[in-house]
Scaffold this active site. Sequence first.
Site, PDB file in Angstrom:
ATOM      1  N   LYS A 231      41.939 -14.034  53.755  1.00  0.00           N
ATOM      2  CA  LYS A 231      42.625 -12.751  53.589  1.00  0.00           C
ATOM      3  C   LYS A 231      41.830 -11.941  52.567  1.00  0.00           C
ATOM      4  CE  LYS A 231      45.540 -10.558  51.305  1.00  0.00           C
ATOM      5  NZ  LYS A 231      45.006  -9.191  51.107  1.00  0.00           N
TER       6      LYS A 231
ATOM      7  N   GLU B 104      41.156 -18.826  40.552  1.00  0.00           N
ATOM      8  CA  GLU B 104      40.203 -18.151  39.653  1.00  0.00           C
ATOM      9  C   GLU B 104      40.834 -16.813  39.306  1.00  0.00           C
ATOM     10  OE1 GLU B 104      36.453 -18.251  41.735  1.00  0.00           O
ATOM     11  OE2 GLU B 104      36.242 -20.386  41.378  1.00  0.00           O
TER      12      GLU B 104
ATOM     13  N   CYS C  76      35.230 -10.049  36.653  1.00  0.00           N
ATOM     14  CA  CYS C  76      36.149 -10.931  35.928  1.00  0.00           C
ATOM     15  C   CYS C  76      35.500 -11.475  34.661  1.00  0.00           C
ATOM     16  CB  CYS C  76      36.583 -12.071  36.828  1.00  0.00           C
ATOM     17  SG  CYS C  76      35.197 -13.013  37.470  1.00  0.00           S
TER      18      CYS C  76
ATOM     19  N   GLU D 268      43.984  -7.338  30.069  1.00  0.00           N
ATOM     20  CA  GLU D 268      42.821  -7.114  30.936  1.00  0.00           C
ATOM     21  C   GLU D 268      42.935  -5.727  31.567  1.00  0.00           C
ATOM     22  OE1 GLU D 268      42.555  -9.104  34.793  1.00  0.00           O
ATOM     23  OE2 GLU D 268      40.453  -9.537  34.397  1.00  0.00           O
TER      24      GLU D 268
HETATM   25  P1  NAD Z   1      45.054  -9.177  42.939  1.00  0.00           P
HETATM   26  O1  NAD Z   1      45.628 -10.393  42.344  1.00  0.00           O
HETATM   27  O2  NAD Z   1      45.817  -7.921  42.865  1.00  0.00           O
HETATM   28  O3  NAD Z   1      44.767  -9.398  44.490  1.00  0.00           O
HETATM   29  C1  NAD Z   1      43.948 -10.464  44.960  1.00  0.00           C
HETATM   30  C2  NAD Z   1      44.346 -10.796  46.368  1.00  0.00           C
HETATM   31  O4  NAD Z   1      45.647 -11.362  46.378  1.00  0.00           O
HETATM   32  C3  NAD Z   1      44.394  -9.600  47.329  1.00  0.00           C
HETATM   33  O5  NAD Z   1      43.844  -9.999  48.553  1.00  0.00           O
HETATM   34  C4  NAD Z   1      45.882  -9.336  47.448  1.00  0.00           C
HETATM   35  O6  NAD Z   1      46.253  -8.701  48.651  1.00  0.00           O
HETATM   36  C5  NAD Z   1      46.433 -10.745  47.381  1.00  0.00           C
HETATM   37  N1  NAD Z   1      47.840 -10.862  46.969  1.00  0.00           N
HETATM   38  C6  NAD Z   1      48.520 -10.093  46.106  1.00  0.00           C
HETATM   39  N2  NAD Z   1      49.781 -10.558  45.942  1.00  0.00           N
HETATM   40  C7  NAD Z   1      49.899 -11.657  46.728  1.00  0.00           C
HETATM   41  C8  NAD Z   1      50.949 -12.580  46.998  1.00  0.00           C
HETATM   42  N3  NAD Z   1      52.144 -12.476  46.404  1.00  0.00           N
HETATM   43  N4  NAD Z   1      50.713 -13.567  47.866  1.00  0.00           N
HETATM   44  C9  NAD Z   1      49.511 -13.714  48.443  1.00  0.00           C
HETATM   45  N5  NAD Z   1      48.477 -12.878  48.244  1.00  0.00           N
HETATM   46  C10 NAD Z   1      48.664 -11.858  47.381  1.00  0.00           C
HETATM   47  O7  NAD Z   1      43.618  -9.015  42.283  1.00  0.00           O
HETATM   48  P2  NAD Z   1      42.582  -7.816  42.500  1.00  0.00           P
HETATM   49  O8  NAD Z   1      43.143  -6.596  41.841  1.00  0.00           O
HETATM   50  O9  NAD Z   1      42.183  -7.765  43.930  1.00  0.00           O
HETATM   51  O10 NAD Z   1      41.304  -8.338  41.693  1.00  0.00           O
HETATM   52  C11 NAD Z   1      41.128  -8.140  40.318  1.00  0.00           C
HETATM   53  C12 NAD Z   1      41.527  -9.369  39.536  1.00  0.00           C
HETATM   54  O11 NAD Z   1      40.788 -10.489  39.989  1.00  0.00           O
HETATM   55  C13 NAD Z   1      41.252  -9.292  38.050  1.00  0.00           C
HETATM   56  O12 NAD Z   1      42.328  -9.834  37.335  1.00  0.00           O
HETATM   57  C14 NAD Z   1      40.021 -10.174  37.865  1.00  0.00           C
HETATM   58  O13 NAD Z   1      39.849 -10.719  36.583  1.00  0.00           O
HETATM   59  C15 NAD Z   1      40.281 -11.228  38.874  1.00  0.00           C
HETATM   60  N6  NAD Z   1      39.054 -11.905  39.258  1.00  0.00           N
HETATM   61  C16 NAD Z   1      38.861 -13.193  38.821  1.00  0.00           C
HETATM   62  C17 NAD Z   1      37.682 -13.864  39.135  1.00  0.00           C
HETATM   63  C18 NAD Z   1      37.411 -15.263  38.662  1.00  0.00           C
HETATM   64  O14 NAD Z   1      36.479 -15.863  39.152  1.00  0.00           O
HETATM   65  N7  NAD Z   1      38.194 -15.805  37.744  1.00  0.00           N
HETATM   66  C19 NAD Z   1      36.710 -13.218  39.917  1.00  0.00           C
HETATM   67  C20 NAD Z   1      36.951 -11.909  40.340  1.00  0.00           C
HETATM   68  C21 NAD Z   1      38.138 -11.266  40.015  1.00  0.00           C
END
Ligand code: NAD
Length: 484
Positions: free
Chosen positions: A176, A252, A286, A388
């Site tokens: 997804k 992650e 991230c 963040e």
């Molecule tokens: P997000 O958590 O908003 O969304 C990530 C994914 O989860 C999307 O595909 C979204 O549609 C899905 N999602 C949201 N709610 C859900 C639910 N209840 N059930 C299932 N899926 C759901 O994150 P984002 O805004 O896309 O990305 C930014 C974040 O990602 C930042 O916090 C960043 O630090 C983190 N990040 C972490 C790493 C790492 O390796 N630790 C790497 C990249 C980004």
Amino acid sequence: MKQLQNFIDGAFRGSDKTFDKRSPVTNKVVAKVAEASRADVDAAVSAAKRALTGPWGRMTLAQRTELLDALAKEMMRRFDDFVATEAEDTGMPGHISKHVFVPRGAANFQVFADVVKNVPTEFFEMVTPDGKGAINYGVRRPVGVVGIVCPWNAPLLLMTWKVAPALACGNTVVVKPSEETPQTALLLAEVMNAVGIPPGVYNVVNGFGPDSTGEFLTTHPDVDAITFTGETRTGAAIMKAAATGARPVSLEMGGKNAGIIFADCNLDATIEGVLRSCFGNTGQVCLGTERLFVERPLFDKFVATFKAAAEKLKLGTPEDDHATMGPLISQEHRQKVLSYYAKAVEEGATVVTGGGVPDMPAELAEGAWVQPTIWTGLPDTAAVVTEEIFGPCCHISPFDTEEEVIRRANNTRYGLSSSIWTNDLARAHRVAAAIEAGIVWVNAWFLRDLRTAFGGSKQSGIGREGGVHSLEFYTELKNVCIKL
Ligand code: NAD
């Protein structure tokens, strides 16, 4: 207008419902995306389950890894398509997708093909009462259907970081992608078909999180394991979904990473590295740095030099070869980042540079642009120093002693990464050992051998992926014990 579909059982399929994908650069709608319904997700998971026992499941390791090598080669053959697609989805400068994200996307398949070919198996001889003994050996088997939920900030790199080890280990996947960045996962689907990955092995379902595709996927009972990259809050919701059926998760998540700059650092190299860590990919990394601590004797000089470097950043479109910073991903994210810009001022920050919206040419005026921003003067408890933001901004604060900076750097619920800038080797070791984070850099940032473990401590992650560490998640280790 592009019509983007889902990819299920080797074929592209539409859906009754669509949503708009907008350009971060102009805010214009660039594609209509099919939103996968619960039935579509069910079809994708069923296809993935069937594929486990089809030709894919019967392949030898050598056949499977040959396919992954071919996949990496085909991705590089379609390099320009991946760069263009990633650019359209994210608005990132061309140099980032060309030199980092797309090559790393392809490299992920090669690296994990190598890892699974070379991983040793364990073997133990044991003594038995009859004196004849027994032998034990470990066999790794795929976990099954892996649900992969991805963010938007480095779509291809982060998705392949999960898809590659999952497939290398013989699993099948349902991906997804983020609703903000649906395109490269679909381009990868074309590549899968072109090299002959059997139908059902790789599926893509588009949509949102709660009450939508993400939730349908993570709550599906036939998904055997869930791997996620995104916000900590979302990770917690996914963990809850995975609890039904007691399925394993790899998470992650977010970070609020510290950069620690000692007065004895090489200033030019430090400025160059810290600039990338704060403003690279418009701060949407991230591992990026939003908290800088600078040893007091260097503080004023560092702030002045860093300000001058930040003010040289050039905002522009992916097509602009001179651009060093693109827009944020969306208007929604821009509102969030700008709300922090306002909060910093309310909390009494000194705005060293930026803090607002840049003047852009008329055709880009609706894009998600913000200025690179530096603050000083806030306590460690301020919102922009603790939460963040995920934008091109950082707070710089002075420190006096090593003990003090370690305590302040660790004073966060996150523990993803940290970078230390110093020429004192013993101090580098001491501070690296004391920092609570999954990765610590010394005189570097965003540099890592893909065979090493990657993940976060505290609320930045659960589990480690990378190299052989990925096998812990993507395989079940079975012990076979034979009485002799
Ligand atoms: P997000 O958590 O908003 O969304 C990530 C994914 O989860 C999307 O595909 C979204 O549609 C899905 N999602 C949201 N709610 C859900 C639910 N209840 N059930 C299932 N899926 C759901 O994150 P984002 O805004 O896309 O990305 C930014 C974040 O990602 C930042 O916090 C960043 O630090 C983190 N990040 C972490 C790493 C790492 O390796 N630790 C790497 C990249 C980004």
